[in-house]
Design an enzyme around this catalytic site. Sequence first.
Site, PDB file in Angstrom:
ATOM      1  N   ARG A  38       0.830  -1.223   0.000  1.00 37.80           N
ATOM      2  CA  ARG A  38       0.000   0.000   0.000  1.00 37.80           C
ATOM      3  C   ARG A  38       0.857   1.263   0.000  1.00 37.80           C
ATOM      4  NH1 ARG A  38      -5.495  -1.038   1.844  1.00 37.80           N
ATOM      5  NH2 ARG A  38      -6.028  -2.720   0.458  1.00 37.80           N
ATOM      6  N   ARG A  42      -3.629   6.405   1.083  1.00 40.90           N
ATOM      7  CA  ARG A  42      -4.177   7.640   1.646  1.00 40.90           C
ATOM      8  C   ARG A  42      -3.253   8.349   2.634  1.00 40.90           C
ATOM      9  NH1 ARG A  42      -9.654   4.745   3.280  1.00 40.90           N
ATOM     10  NH2 ARG A  42      -8.118   3.085   3.368  1.00 40.90           N
ATOM     11  N   ARG A  51      -7.456  11.495  -5.468  1.00 38.90           N
ATOM     12  CA  ARG A  51      -8.611  10.596  -5.394  1.00 38.90           C
ATOM     13  C   ARG A  51      -9.903  11.328  -5.002  1.00 38.90           C
ATOM     14  NH1 ARG A  51     -10.804   7.389  -5.636  1.00 38.90           N
ATOM     15  NH2 ARG A  51     -11.175   6.263  -3.722  1.00 38.90           N
ATOM     16  N   ASP A  87      -6.867  -3.103  -7.547  1.00 44.40           N
ATOM     17  CA  ASP A  87      -7.431  -3.745  -6.357  1.00 44.40           C
ATOM     18  C   ASP A  87      -7.679  -5.212  -6.653  1.00 44.40           C
ATOM     19  OD1 ASP A  87      -8.492  -2.696  -3.604  1.00 44.40           O
ATOM     20  OD2 ASP A  87      -9.786  -4.351  -4.203  1.00 44.40           O
ATOM     21  N   TYR A 165     -14.440 -12.732   0.331  1.00 41.47           N
ATOM     22  CA  TYR A 165     -15.126 -11.449   0.065  1.00 41.47           C
ATOM     23  C   TYR A 165     -16.441 -11.673  -0.672  1.00 41.47           C
ATOM     24  CZ  TYR A 165     -11.709  -7.932   1.511  1.00 41.47           C
ATOM     25  OH  TYR A 165     -10.904  -7.112   2.249  1.00 41.47           O
TER      26      TYR A 165
HETATM   27  O1  CP3 Z   1       0.241   0.479  -3.258  1.00 40.17           O
HETATM   28  C1  CP3 Z   1      -0.221  -0.667  -3.342  1.00 40.17           C
HETATM   29  O2  CP3 Z   1       0.024  -1.566  -2.504  1.00 40.17           O
HETATM   30  C2  CP3 Z   1      -0.993  -1.044  -4.595  1.00 40.17           C
HETATM   31  C3  CP3 Z   1      -2.375  -0.939  -4.561  1.00 40.17           C
HETATM   32  C4  CP3 Z   1      -3.295  -1.897  -3.829  1.00 40.17           C
HETATM   33  C5  CP3 Z   1      -4.599  -1.486  -3.424  1.00 40.17           C
HETATM   34  N1  CP3 Z   1      -5.279  -2.578  -2.998  1.00 40.17           N
HETATM   35  C6  CP3 Z   1      -5.106  -0.096  -3.521  1.00 40.17           C
HETATM   36  C7  CP3 Z   1      -6.141   0.308  -2.561  1.00 40.17           C
HETATM   37  C8  CP3 Z   1      -3.190  -3.252  -3.541  1.00 40.17           C
HETATM   38  C9  CP3 Z   1      -1.997  -4.178  -3.716  1.00 40.17           C
HETATM   39  C10 CP3 Z   1      -4.460  -3.677  -3.029  1.00 40.17           C
HETATM   40  C11 CP3 Z   1      -4.779  -5.074  -2.694  1.00 40.17           C
HETATM   41  C12 CP3 Z   1      -5.918  -5.353  -1.820  1.00 40.17           C
HETATM   42  N2  CP3 Z   1      -7.174  -4.816  -1.865  1.00 40.17           N
HETATM   43  C13 CP3 Z   1      -5.923  -6.361  -0.826  1.00 40.17           C
HETATM   44  C14 CP3 Z   1      -4.765  -7.283  -0.534  1.00 40.17           C
HETATM   45  C15 CP3 Z   1      -3.752  -6.632   0.321  1.00 40.17           C
HETATM   46  C16 CP3 Z   1      -4.155  -6.498   1.770  1.00 40.17           C
HETATM   47  O3  CP3 Z   1      -4.306  -5.362   2.213  1.00 40.17           O
HETATM   48  O4  CP3 Z   1      -4.313  -7.536   2.414  1.00 40.17           O
HETATM   49  C17 CP3 Z   1      -7.194  -6.357  -0.223  1.00 40.17           C
HETATM   50  C18 CP3 Z   1      -7.649  -7.240   0.913  1.00 40.17           C
HETATM   51  C19 CP3 Z   1      -7.989  -5.378  -0.899  1.00 40.17           C
HETATM   52  C20 CP3 Z   1      -9.419  -5.045  -0.666  1.00 40.17           C
HETATM   53  C21 CP3 Z   1      -9.501  -3.626  -0.211  1.00 40.17           C
HETATM   54  N3  CP3 Z   1      -9.424  -2.543  -1.074  1.00 40.17           N
HETATM   55  C22 CP3 Z   1      -9.590  -3.133   1.117  1.00 40.17           C
HETATM   56  C23 CP3 Z   1      -9.722  -3.962   2.357  1.00 40.17           C
HETATM   57  C24 CP3 Z   1      -9.552  -1.715   1.031  1.00 40.17           C
HETATM   58  C25 CP3 Z   1      -9.535  -0.719   2.167  1.00 40.17           C
HETATM   59  C26 CP3 Z   1     -10.864  -0.124   2.456  1.00 40.17           C
HETATM   60  C27 CP3 Z   1     -10.758   1.023   3.447  1.00 40.17           C
HETATM   61  O5  CP3 Z   1     -11.625   1.894   3.341  1.00 40.17           O
HETATM   62  O6  CP3 Z   1      -9.840   1.058   4.254  1.00 40.17           O
HETATM   63  C28 CP3 Z   1      -9.443  -1.383  -0.330  1.00 40.17           C
HETATM   64  C29 CP3 Z   1      -9.371  -0.023  -0.904  1.00 40.17           C
HETATM   65  C30 CP3 Z   1      -8.034   0.384  -1.384  1.00 40.17           C
HETATM   66  N4  CP3 Z   1      -7.300  -0.353  -2.270  1.00 40.17           N
HETATM   67  C31 CP3 Z   1      -7.331   1.581  -1.066  1.00 40.17           C
HETATM   68  C32 CP3 Z   1      -6.142   1.548  -1.810  1.00 40.17           C
HETATM   69  C33 CP3 Z   1      -5.072   2.593  -1.859  1.00 40.17           C
HETATM   70  C34 CP3 Z   1      -7.814   2.693  -0.139  1.00 40.17           C
HETATM   71  C35 CP3 Z   1      -9.084   3.336  -0.572  1.00 40.17           C
HETATM   72  C36 CP3 Z   1      -9.010   4.555  -1.463  1.00 40.17           C
HETATM   73  O7  CP3 Z   1      -8.006   4.831  -2.119  1.00 40.17           O
HETATM   74  O8  CP3 Z   1     -10.008   5.263  -1.550  1.00 40.17           O
END
Ligand code: CP3
Length: 368
Positions: A38, A42, A51, A87, A165
């Site tokens: 990540r 944010r 975003r 994602d 999920y």
């Molecule tokens: O920088 C990186 O690592 C690359 C981008 C990346 C994202 N998601 C962007 C993202 C990667 C590798 C993921 C994978 C992902 N997504 C996983 C596996 C990794 C882990 O964390 O275990 C999972 C479980 C998800 C599903 C997911 N997507 C979740 C649980 C969330 C968070 C929701 C929250 O509100 O906290 C997301 C959203 C997400 N994916 C964000 C980012 C940067 C944050 C939300 C946003 O940008 O608005």
Amino acid sequence: MSKDELILPKDFPELKNDTFLRAARGEQTQHVPVWCMRQAGRYLPEFREFRAGKDFFDTCRSPEACCELTLQPLRRFDFDVSIIFSDILVVPQAMGMEVQMVPGKGPTFPDPLKDPEDLQRLKTKVDVKKELDYVFKAITLTRHKIEGKVPLIGFTGAPWTLMSYMIEGSGSKTHSKAKSWLYRHPEASHMLLKMLTDIIVDYLLGQVAAGAQALQVFESHAGILGPTEFKDFSLPYLRDIARRVKDQLKETGQDVPMIVFAKDAHYGLEDLSQSYYEVVSLDWTIDPQSARERTGGKVSLQGNMDPCALYAPKERISEIVQKMLEGFGTQRYIANLGHGMYPDMDPESVGAFVEAVHKHSRQMNKQQ
Ligand code: CP3
């Protein structure tokens, strides 16, 4: 035709920093390569600004936006690798499921799978090239725009994590709905896991064809399984993915390092180190030295600083990094966090983490 459609997955700029790829392949490196899960997120003000007001999955579907968000952390920090902004839940979407990113709640499926009959709602044959082409375009564009500074990682969610999920419909503490399928409907569970595996194999091969130079498979919900269920419902699919991707790449003379991250699956460490992946990524609950002993030099290791250590003062971060490097050693090792960054983290702490990994590992290598 938009501008990025003219950009093709060929004639990429020459790679200037191959430290990450060398460590993944088990070759000697002068310093330990480092990145953060990540790293595009944010915690960066420029990420929040970019975003703002945009839907999360609309952002994922824009190659230009994914490229910009992938590049943002590289402008600030001396990371040795980048990971494409996307994602894991784009795969269930490609299978016909609706997924929304609800601010403050996270990913949400309005109509999750309830019973095995619901599997009929899913597309069995997914044309990955068509449904996920926006990810491939994002990878190609980003690989050009990185200008060879560092390699680009592509990724996917693993079958069990995606299945959980698709059944839970959102984040869950117990994952009891998804786990109940494993105990009540083992055959339907295997059917779904197999469907996901087939799509993931095509998806990863498409990412390599588009320009990804390494691949990471996220089994983020491994820890919710016990050893028996892990061996039955997660490990065989993780292995199948790596074996099939590697076999197909070999046919065209390609070799792309693969990383497996099965969070909290302590009991699976020995098995994971013999599962065709070059790199095993670790969460922070495993002691570095014992992870080395248990994987017996078969793989490179990645991880595993507690993300919350980034809340510590800079000097303390430096000490924690030094100890972690002493535990893992400086070869066959990629420094990272044990899981992703949190939104309230200070970017300066990330800078301190990266700097400490480079500085201490160079010093340790000189002393050897
Ligand atoms: O920088 C990186 O690592 C690359 C981008 C990346 C994202 N998601 C962007 C993202 C990667 C590798 C993921 C994978 C992902 N997504 C996983 C596996 C990794 C882990 O964390 O275990 C999972 C479980 C998800 C599903 C997911 N997507 C979740 C649980 C969330 C968070 C929701 C929250 O509100 O906290 C997301 C959203 C997400 N994916 C964000 C980012 C940067 C944050 C939300 C946003 O940008 O608005």
